[in-house]
Every structure is written in C-alpha cells, then in structure tokens.
Design an enzyme around this catalytic site. Structure first.
Site, PDB file in Angstrom:
ATOM      1  N   CYS A  33       0.848  -1.203   0.000  1.00 54.11           N
ATOM      2  CA  CYS A  33       0.000   0.000   0.000  1.00 54.11           C
ATOM      3  C   CYS A  33       0.885   1.255   0.000  1.00 54.11           C
ATOM      4  CB  CYS A  33      -1.002  -0.030   1.146  1.00 54.11           C
ATOM      5  SG  CYS A  33      -2.362   1.143   0.902  1.00 54.11           S
ATOM      6  N   HIS A  43      -3.804  -5.010  -0.389  1.00 51.33           N
ATOM      7  CA  HIS A  43      -3.432  -5.560   0.917  1.00 51.33           C
ATOM      8  C   HIS A  43      -3.474  -7.088   0.866  1.00 51.33           C
ATOM      9  CE1 HIS A  43      -3.296  -1.864   3.332  1.00 51.33           C
ATOM     10  NE2 HIS A  43      -4.140  -1.416   2.428  1.00 51.33           N
ATOM     11  N   GLU A  75      -2.464  -9.110   2.992  1.00 48.87           N
ATOM     12  CA  GLU A  75      -2.790  -9.625   4.331  1.00 48.87           C
ATOM     13  C   GLU A  75      -4.282  -9.591   4.608  1.00 48.87           C
ATOM     14  OE1 GLU A  75      -1.678  -6.692   3.619  1.00 48.87           O
ATOM     15  OE2 GLU A  75      -2.316  -5.177   5.068  1.00 48.87           O
TER      16      GLU A  75
END
Lengths: 256, 201
Positions: free
Chosen positions: B79, B179, B181
C-alpha cells in the site's frame, strides 16, 4: 471496474453474537470469530461487527474478539458501535480491525471524524448514519434510531464527506427489520451527492433487494444480517444473484 | 527471519499474523539497526504519503532500508509502503520518496468514487515470482486514493477509473498496492511466494 462488496453484519454483545443466528452445525453458535471465519470462507468481502455492548467490560471483550478474529480471518474487518474517541478507534485498529464505524459520537462532535481520519487515514473511518423519513425529507437519528437529531440526512452526508469520512454506511430505520428492502430513494439521494463509497443497510428481505440496492440505490456495497444468519441465503447465492443481474462481484472461487 | 518494519504507522498486526499464518517466521522490528540481519523485509503503510515518509525519517529508517534494497534482500512494500518506493506523490508534494523506482504517485483519475475501496481483479502483465502466469484469476483487496503509474517494473495492473500499477517486481524490489494480508487465501498465497524467496521455507 466497480466491484460490489457483500458484507454480513454481526451484532455482538459481551463477546457473543446475538439476534437470530441459526447456524446449527457450529460448535458454538454464538462465537463471532467462528461465524466470521465461515462467512469469509463462503466469500464475504468484508465482515462488520456491530458492538451493542453498553458496559466497559463488554468493550474490552470486543477488543479481544477483534484480536482473535484478526488471527485467523484474512478479510477486512469493520467494527462499529460505541466508538467515541480517537483512543477507542486506536484500540480496535491495533487489535486488527481495518475500519471503525462511528455514528452517535460523530453527531455529538463532528470533529471526531477529522480527528480519527488525521490520525489513521480517512480509509478507516466509516460514518454510519441512521435515517428516518420525515415530513421535511430525511432526518438523522442516533442511539440505535431512538433519538431524533433534527439534522437533515443529506446535509449531514455532505458534512461528513468534507470532514474526512472514507465511507458511508446508511441504514434506513424505517426499513430496518421489516424485510421490505432497502430504502432505494434514500440510498440514491445519498450516493448521488457523496464523494465516497456507500454501503447500503436496513431492510433486506431477499437477494433481489441486494441487487436493487446497487442498480437502483447506487450503493457500492450491500450489508445484510438476517438473511445470512437465518441461512435463507449463502454469501455465494448473494453473489450469484448480483452477477446474474450484470453486476461485478469477486467470484466466490477466489476465496477458496 | 522476515522483518516487518514497525515505524509507528497503523495496524501492522494483520501483516504479521498473515505471514505467520503462511508458516513464515516474521516479526515486527522497531529498531532500524536490526534490519541488516533480515532475510526479507516487509514495509507496510497506511494513511497519507507524507505522514508515512515523515514517520520513516523521524525514526531513522531511510538509510537502513536503502541499504537492504541495494543489497539484494527480498523487499515487499504494501500500500503506502509500495508507493514510498517511488520518487514522490502528488498527495504530499514535499515528501521525498525512497526513489528506487522512477515515477510519481498520482490521484486516481476517472474514478467514480474515492477511496477505491473494494476487491479488484488483477491483470497480470507478465510472469513474475509474485505472480507466475499459471495462477487462477487473482482478486485482491484495495484501499487507496492515489496510485502508482505503470512502469517497466509493473507485473500486474488493476483498473478503477484508470489503469495503475497493482504490483511491481525488479530483482529483489517488490511492491503491491493492494493488501495481501486482507485478501483471503489468494493474498496469503502471494505472501507465501514472497516468503519462499528467503529460502527459509
């Protein structure tokens, strides 16, 4: 490419999911983490927890729920309800939430929106707005729809966008729990003046309501509770219905 | 051991948990002097470009990061951590990026609404270690209003109003706008491919 998000919402109090959850094959039917994991595996694009706890004990339990959830559920998590300060937001974000929803506290003190956005970025600030129709138009309510504020909902939308909201979560209190579908005119009015994405909420009775929320209400994401909790529809069926209507969704196969 | 750079910005717990979930040794590191011992480095970032750059510089991370980038250590920016690899951003014109990738980050043009908050499909531009061509369709979770241009390093793009760099890769230097994650099993799988570059798993 605009891709519609499907978001199940779980009401949580004292670490347990409440309100009409009917999953039978869960070991612990009221465990929010268990449910979040199940929805994520089915293809939920985000999970929203609404913390309806009043006590401070329950509040710290909520932080623990978020922490446990972030350890095993790898989709974005929003927590709303009871966020009254930058510190409240910090605790939830640190525990692993991506976004916090603020509602009554933002009406009481609109500078809170900017304060949280400045500290953590506007992308994590979801301003939740509860709305009832009135003779004059649309009025903002707080405290779970119990307190009238006298605020015009559309002017409030413009203000929260200016103050740094990253998203709007608009709930029609007239429709909430009725299963008559979203208030499409309200959603469209909000979406057309708002510069940030809109999540539709309140009143979903069937999958066609999700489709209409986007096609007629111009919402960017659709939130629902009962139809998923009562197992009337799966997340996958919701997405199939949206796709059949020509709307783009993340295919459930991508979450396998 | 993969080091996640902890420079006081945002929620880093998700990145740590996601890497550990992929069976990887990863931990948050808040002392820049420790970075030299990392087998791979992850640089997260949320909020504004200027805030992230200021935090990075205030805690003395710039030089150690440039050193591991130059030393060939596998490096993944996420990001704003990805955007910081570029020279700068329209979001914070006075902030100086790390500059290891040429180009300026700019506001997403033609977007119906900002931030771009949604899952989006990646268009794989060429085969890379992060995204080998034989993968199924890839869907990742994005949250941003500014985006990096498509450059020679771009291995995947995404489109929201306009087309931008979703992932870059040049030797050990990698970055993703989305993202991983928070992108479910496909995001975790990408993190596992990154972690595999350490040779530890």
């Amino acid at each position: 490419m605009q891709v519609v998000r499907v978001i199940p919402c779980l009401d949580v109090t004292d670490g347990r999911v409440v309100k009409g959850v009917q999953f039978v094959d869960l070991i612990d039917a009221g465990d929010p983490v268990e449910l979040a994991r199940r929805y994520a595996a089915e293809g939920a694009d985000e999970i929203t927890f609404l913390d309806i706890t009043a006590s401070s004990d329950g509040r710290s339990t909520m932080v623990d729920v978020v922490r446990r959830c972030a350890e095993e559920v790898f989709v974005p998590l929003t927590v709303g309800g009871g966020v009254r300060s930058v510190e409240d937001a910090r605790l939830l974000l640190r525990a692993g939430a991506e976004k916090v929803g603020i509602n009554s506290a933002a009406v009481n003190d609109p500078s809170l929106i900017t304060a949280i956005a400045d500290e953590f970025g506007c992308q994590c600030v979801v301003v939740a707005i509860d709305v009832r129709r009135s003779a004059q138009g649309y009025e903002v309510y707080t405290h779970g729809g119990r307190s009238a504020t006298g605020l015009d909902a559309l002017r409030w939308v413009e203000e929260v966008c200016d103050r740094g909201a990253g998203e709007l979560l608009v709930t029609s209190m007239d429709r909430d729990g009725t299963r008559e579908g979203y208030d499409l005119a309200l959603l469209r009015a909000v979406s057309d003046i708002s510069s940030v994405p809109l999540i539709a909420s309140g009143g979903v009775g069937g999958l066609d309501d999700l489709v209409r929320g986007v096609s007629e209400g111009h919402a960017d994401a659709v939130l629902a509770a009962s139809i998923f909790h009562l197992q009337e529809a799966t997340i996958q069926e919701a997405k199939d219905q949206l796709a059949k209507a020509g709307l783009k969704v993340r295919p459930p196969s991508a979450s396998k | 051991m993969i080091h996640i750079v902890d420079y006081g910005i945002g929620n880093l717990r998700s990145a740590e948990k996601a890497l550990q979930h992929s069976g990887v040794n990863a931990r948050l590191v808040d002392d820049p002097r420790e970075l030299a011992s990392a087998t791979a480095v992850v640089l997260p970032g949320v909020g504004s470009y200027g805030t992230c750059i200021a935090a990075l510089d205030a805690s003395g991370w710039r030089e150690p990061i440039l050193e591991v980038l130059g030393a060939g250590v596998p490096f993944l920016g996420i990001c704003v951590g990805f955007q910081m690899l570029f020279e700068g951003s329209e979001e914070s014109p006075d902030a100086r990026g790390l500059g290891v990738v040429r180009g300026q980050v700019r506001k997403l043009e033609g977007a119906p609404k900002l931030p771009h908050i949604q899952w989006n499909r990646l268009d794989i531009e060429r085969s890379s270690r992060l995204f080998p061509v034989d993968l199924d369709e890839q869907w990742m979770y994005f949250v941003h209003s500014y985006a990096a241009p498509v450059t020679a390093e771009t291995v995947a793009t995404a489109t929201y109003g306009s087309t931008f760099s979703a992932a870059i890769e040049r030797d050990n230097i990698m970055g993703v706008q989305f993202h991983p994650e928070k992108s479910g099993s496909q995001g975790l799988a990408m993190l596992a491919r990154f972690a595999a570059m350490t040779g530890e798993i």
